[in-house]
Design a protein around this motif. Structure first.
Motif, mmCIF file in Angstrom:
data_model
loop_
_atom_site.group_PDB
_atom_site.id
_atom_site.type_symbol
_atom_site.label_atom_id
_atom_site.label_comp_id
_atom_site.label_asym_id
_atom_site.label_seq_id
_atom_site.Cartn_x
_atom_site.Cartn_y
_atom_site.Cartn_z
ATOM 1 N N PRO A 1 11.355 7.251 -7.152
ATOM 2 C CA PRO A 1 10.028 6.799 -6.683
ATOM 3 C C PRO A 1 10.048 5.305 -6.392
ATOM 4 N N LEU A 2 9.305 4.877 -5.346
ATOM 5 C CA LEU A 2 9.238 3.437 -5.053
ATOM 6 C C LEU A 2 7.896 2.879 -5.503
ATOM 7 N N GLY A 3 6.824 3.681 -5.360
ATOM 8 C CA GLY A 3 5.523 3.184 -5.807
ATOM 9 C C GLY A 3 4.391 4.020 -5.253
ATOM 10 N N VAL B 1 16.145 5.974 3.336
ATOM 11 C CA VAL B 1 14.847 5.786 3.988
ATOM 12 C C VAL B 1 13.743 5.774 2.926
ATOM 13 N N ALA B 2 12.601 5.173 3.298
ATOM 14 C CA ALA B 2 11.414 5.195 2.432
ATOM 15 C C ALA B 2 10.482 6.236 3.018
ATOM 16 N N VAL B 3 10.104 7.223 2.202
ATOM 17 C CA VAL B 3 9.274 8.333 2.695
ATOM 18 C C VAL B 3 7.907 8.281 2.022
ATOM 19 N N MET C 1 10.118 5.738 6.896
ATOM 20 C CA MET C 1 10.255 4.336 7.312
ATOM 21 C C MET C 1 11.605 3.785 6.858
ATOM 22 N N GLU C 2 11.990 2.636 7.428
ATOM 23 C CA GLU C 2 13.224 1.980 6.965
ATOM 24 C C GLU C 2 13.046 1.591 5.491
ATOM 25 N N TYR C 3 14.134 1.605 4.767
ATOM 26 C CA TYR C 3 14.101 1.218 3.360
ATOM 27 C C TYR C 3 14.562 -0.228 3.239
ATOM 28 N N LEU C 4 13.711 -1.079 2.624
ATOM 29 C CA LEU C 4 14.081 -2.483 2.437
ATOM 30 C C LEU C 4 14.568 -2.648 0.998
ATOM 31 N N PRO C 5 15.846 -2.946 0.826
ATOM 32 C CA PRO C 5 16.471 -2.877 -0.504
ATOM 33 C C PRO C 5 15.984 -3.923 -1.499
ATOM 34 N N ALA D 1 0.641 -10.354 -1.045
ATOM 35 C CA ALA D 1 2.094 -10.423 -1.319
ATOM 36 C C ALA D 1 2.625 -9.053 -1.755
ATOM 37 N N ARG D 2 1.748 -8.247 -2.370
ATOM 38 C CA ARG D 2 2.200 -6.909 -2.834
ATOM 39 C C ARG D 2 2.533 -6.011 -1.657
ATOM 40 N N ASN D 3 2.027 -6.372 -0.454
ATOM 41 C CA ASN D 3 2.276 -5.554 0.737
ATOM 42 C C ASN D 3 3.262 -6.205 1.690
ATOM 43 N N ILE D 4 4.030 -7.161 1.166
ATOM 44 C CA ILE D 4 5.105 -7.770 1.954
ATOM 45 C C ILE D 4 6.429 -7.315 1.324
ATOM 46 N N LEU D 5 7.360 -6.858 2.168
ATOM 47 C CA LEU D 5 8.661 -6.397 1.676
ATOM 48 C C LEU D 5 9.747 -7.392 2.034
ATOM 49 N N VAL D 6 10.804 -7.419 1.217
ATOM 50 C CA VAL D 6 11.918 -8.341 1.434
ATOM 51 C C VAL D 6 13.123 -7.557 1.958
ATOM 52 N N ILE E 1 5.987 -7.327 6.945
ATOM 53 C CA ILE E 1 4.660 -6.830 6.552
ATOM 54 C C ILE E 1 4.735 -5.303 6.506
ATOM 55 N N ALA E 2 4.122 -4.705 5.481
ATOM 56 C CA ALA E 2 4.132 -3.240 5.366
ATOM 57 C C ALA E 2 2.754 -2.742 4.945
ATOM 58 N N ASP E 3 2.683 -1.434 4.674
ATOM 59 C CA ASP E 3 1.469 -0.762 4.212
ATOM 60 C C ASP E 3 0.322 -0.862 5.199
HETATM 61 C C1 LIG Z 1 3.766 2.430 -2.214
HETATM 62 C C2 LIG Z 1 4.953 1.533 -1.959
HETATM 63 N N1 LIG Z 1 5.187 0.729 -3.133
HETATM 64 C C3 LIG Z 1 6.403 0.077 -3.302
HETATM 65 N N2 LIG Z 1 7.348 0.078 -2.331
HETATM 66 C C4 LIG Z 1 8.552 -0.577 -2.580
HETATM 67 C C5 LIG Z 1 9.589 -0.593 -1.560
HETATM 68 C C6 LIG Z 1 10.850 -1.117 -1.760
HETATM 69 N N3 LIG Z 1 11.579 -0.998 -0.616
HETATM 70 C C7 LIG Z 1 10.787 -0.420 0.335
HETATM 71 N N4 LIG Z 1 11.107 -0.128 1.613
HETATM 72 C C8 LIG Z 1 10.159 0.427 2.377
HETATM 73 C C9 LIG Z 1 8.895 0.715 1.881
HETATM 74 CL CL1 LIG Z 1 7.700 1.434 2.939
HETATM 75 C C10 LIG Z 1 8.534 0.430 0.558
HETATM 76 C C11 LIG Z 1 9.516 -0.158 -0.226
HETATM 77 N N5 LIG Z 1 8.794 -1.230 -3.744
HETATM 78 C C12 LIG Z 1 7.857 -1.232 -4.703
HETATM 79 C C13 LIG Z 1 6.635 -0.587 -4.503
HETATM 80 F F1 LIG Z 1 5.690 -0.566 -5.472
HETATM 81 C C14 LIG Z 1 4.629 0.673 -0.757
HETATM 82 O O1 LIG Z 1 4.724 1.113 0.384
HETATM 83 N N6 LIG Z 1 4.137 -0.560 -1.039
HETATM 84 C C15 LIG Z 1 3.600 -1.363 0.026
HETATM 85 C C16 LIG Z 1 4.724 -2.224 0.596
HETATM 86 F F2 LIG Z 1 5.646 -1.471 1.180
HETATM 87 F F3 LIG Z 1 4.191 -3.073 1.464
HETATM 88 F F4 LIG Z 1 5.314 -2.938 -0.421
#
Ligand SMILES: C[C@H](Nc1nc(-c2c[nH]c3ncc(Cl)cc23)ncc1F)C(=O)NCC(F)(F)F
Length: 296
Positions: free
Chosen positions: A18-20, A43-45, A93-97, A143-148, A156-158
Motif C-alpha cells: 500500500p502507498l496511502g 506503477v502506482a494504482v 500512474m507512474e510510480y515515484l520512488p 506538500a502532502r500532494n507533491i511527489l519526489v 504535483i499529484a492527486d
Molecule cells: C494516496 C497516495 N498516498 C501516498 N502516495 C505515495 C506515493 C509514493 N510514490 C508514489 N508514486 C505515485 C503516486 Cl500516485 C503516489 C505515490 N506515498 C505516500 C502516500 F501516502 C497519494 O496519491 N498521495 C497523493 C500524492 F501522490 F500526491 F502524494
C-alpha cells in the motif's frame, strides 16, 4: 516492453504494497509484469473504495483530467485497468520512488540546501502554470500532494479535487465546504467555497512555507490553531482564522527562510484574490532570486 498503453490487464498487475489513502481512493504499489519474470514496470494504482459508487463520477473526472495533462512537473498518467468484468476501474500512474515531499524533506533536512528548496518551488510553480494554461484548478495544493521523482525533481499529484474553470468565469464555486484542512485554503474558499487559480496561488504560498520549514511539524500551518485556541471547533475555527487573516495575521517566516522567499509567501497571502501574483510572475521571482544568489 509496454509503452504507456492506455489499458492494463488485471491478471498481469501484481500487488506489492500500500502507498496511502487519498481523497476517496487508496493507492497501491504494483508491478505490471505480463512476462511474469519480475522485469515489468512498477506503477502506482489508484482504486476507488468499492462502497463509494457515488464517487465513480468524480473518479472518472479525475482520470479524464490526469490523462489530459502532459508536463514534466505533473505525475504521469499511464492508463486504466478494468476489473470485475469492467464493473470497476483503476487509475494506473507512474510510480515515484522517493515518495511524498513531506517525508523527503523531514528525512533529508540536514543535507538539503535552500537552493534545492527553491528548485523544488520553481518546479511546482511551473507545474501550476501549466495547470492554469489548461484552466485546471487543483484545489488541494499542499506538500502532502507533491511527489519526489529524484533528488532534483518533484511533481504535483492527486487530482481528485480538481475543477475545470468554465471559459466564461474566473472561479469555480463548490456546493459544500472543502474536506481539506482549512490552513491551505484562501479566505474566499473558506467563506464562499470559491476556488480559482488565485486560490491555488494562496495554497502555493502555504506550500512554500511547508518547504522552507522542512514540513517541520511544530511549525506547520496548524500553528494558527494554537493562535486560535483549542476551544474553537469546526465552523468557529474558520471564522477565527478569517478574522485573524482580516487583521493581517499571517504565518511567521520559518527559520532559515530567506527574506525574499518570505515576501513571496506573503504576496501569495494577499487577502483579496486579485492582489495575489500569478504563477508566471512567481516563477520569474524565483528565477531572479536564484540568479542573484548565483551572482551574489
Ligand atoms: C494516496 C497516495 N498516498 C501516498 N502516495 C505515495 C506515493 C509514493 N510514490 C508514489 N508514486 C505515485 C503516486 Cl500516485 C503516489 C505515490 N506515498 C505516500 C502516500 F501516502 C497519494 O496519491 N498521495 C497523493 C500524492 F501522490 F500526491 F502524494
Amino acid at each position: 516492453y509496454q509503452p504507456d498503453q492506455a489499458e492494463y490487464e488485471e491478471r498481469h498487475l501484481r500487488y506489492i504494497s500500500p502507498l496511502g489513502k487519498g481523497n476517496f481512493g487508496s493507492v497501491e504499489l504494483c508491478r505490471y509484469d505480463p512476462l511474469g519474470d519480475n522485469t515489468g514496470e512498477l506503477v502506482a494504482v489508484k482504486r476507488l473504495q468499492p462502497n463509494k459508487q457515488s464517487n465513480m463520477a468524480d473518479f472518472q473526472r479525475e482520470i479524464r483530467t490526469i490523462s489530459s495533462l502532459h508536463c514534466d512537473y505533473i505525475v504521469k498518467y499511464r492508463g486504466i485497468c478494468y476489473s470485475m468484468g469492467r464493473l470497476s476501474v483503476s487509475l494506473v500512474m507512474e510510480y515515484l520512488p522517493y515518495g511524498s515531499l513531506i517525508a523527503f524533506l523531514e528525512k533529508k533536512r540536514q543535507v538539503i540546501t535552500p537552493r534545492r528548496l527553491l528548485l523544488f518551488a520553481s518546479q511546482i510553480c511551473k507545474g501550476m502554470e501549466y495547470l492554469q494554461s489548461r484552466r485546471v484548478v487543483h484545489r488541494d495544493l499542499a506538500a502532502r500532494n507533491i511527489l519526489v521523482a529524484s533528488d532534483s525533481l518533484v511533481k504535483i499529484a492527486d487530482f481528485g479535487l480538481t475543477k475545470i474553470i468554465p471559459s466564461d468565469k474566473e472561479y469555480y464555486r463548490v456546493s459544500h465546504p472543502g474536506e481539506s484542512p482549512i490552513f491551505w485554503y484562501a479566505p474566499e474558499s473558506i467563506t464562499d467555497f470559491k476556488f480559482s487559480h488565485k486560490s491555488d496561488v494562496w495554497s502555493f504560498g502555504v506550500v512554500l512555507y511547508e518547504i522552507f520549514s522542512f514540513c517541520n511539524h511544530h511549525l506547520n500551518p496548524k500553528l494558527c490553531t494554537q493562535k486560535i485556541g483549542p476551544h474553537a471547533q469546526g465552523q468557529s475555527i474558520s471564522m477565527h482564522l478569517i478574522n485573524l487573516l482580516k487583521g493581517n495575521w499571517r504565518l511567521p517566516a520559518p527559520q532559515l527562510c530567506p527574506p525574499q522567499v518570505y515576501s513571496m509567501m506573503t504576496a501569495c497571502w494577499a487577502y483579496e484574490s486579485e492582489n495575489r501574483p500569478t504563477f508566471s510572475s512567481l516563477g520569474e521571482m524565483i528565477e531572479s532570486y536564484v540568479q542573484d544568489e548565483r551572482e551574489g
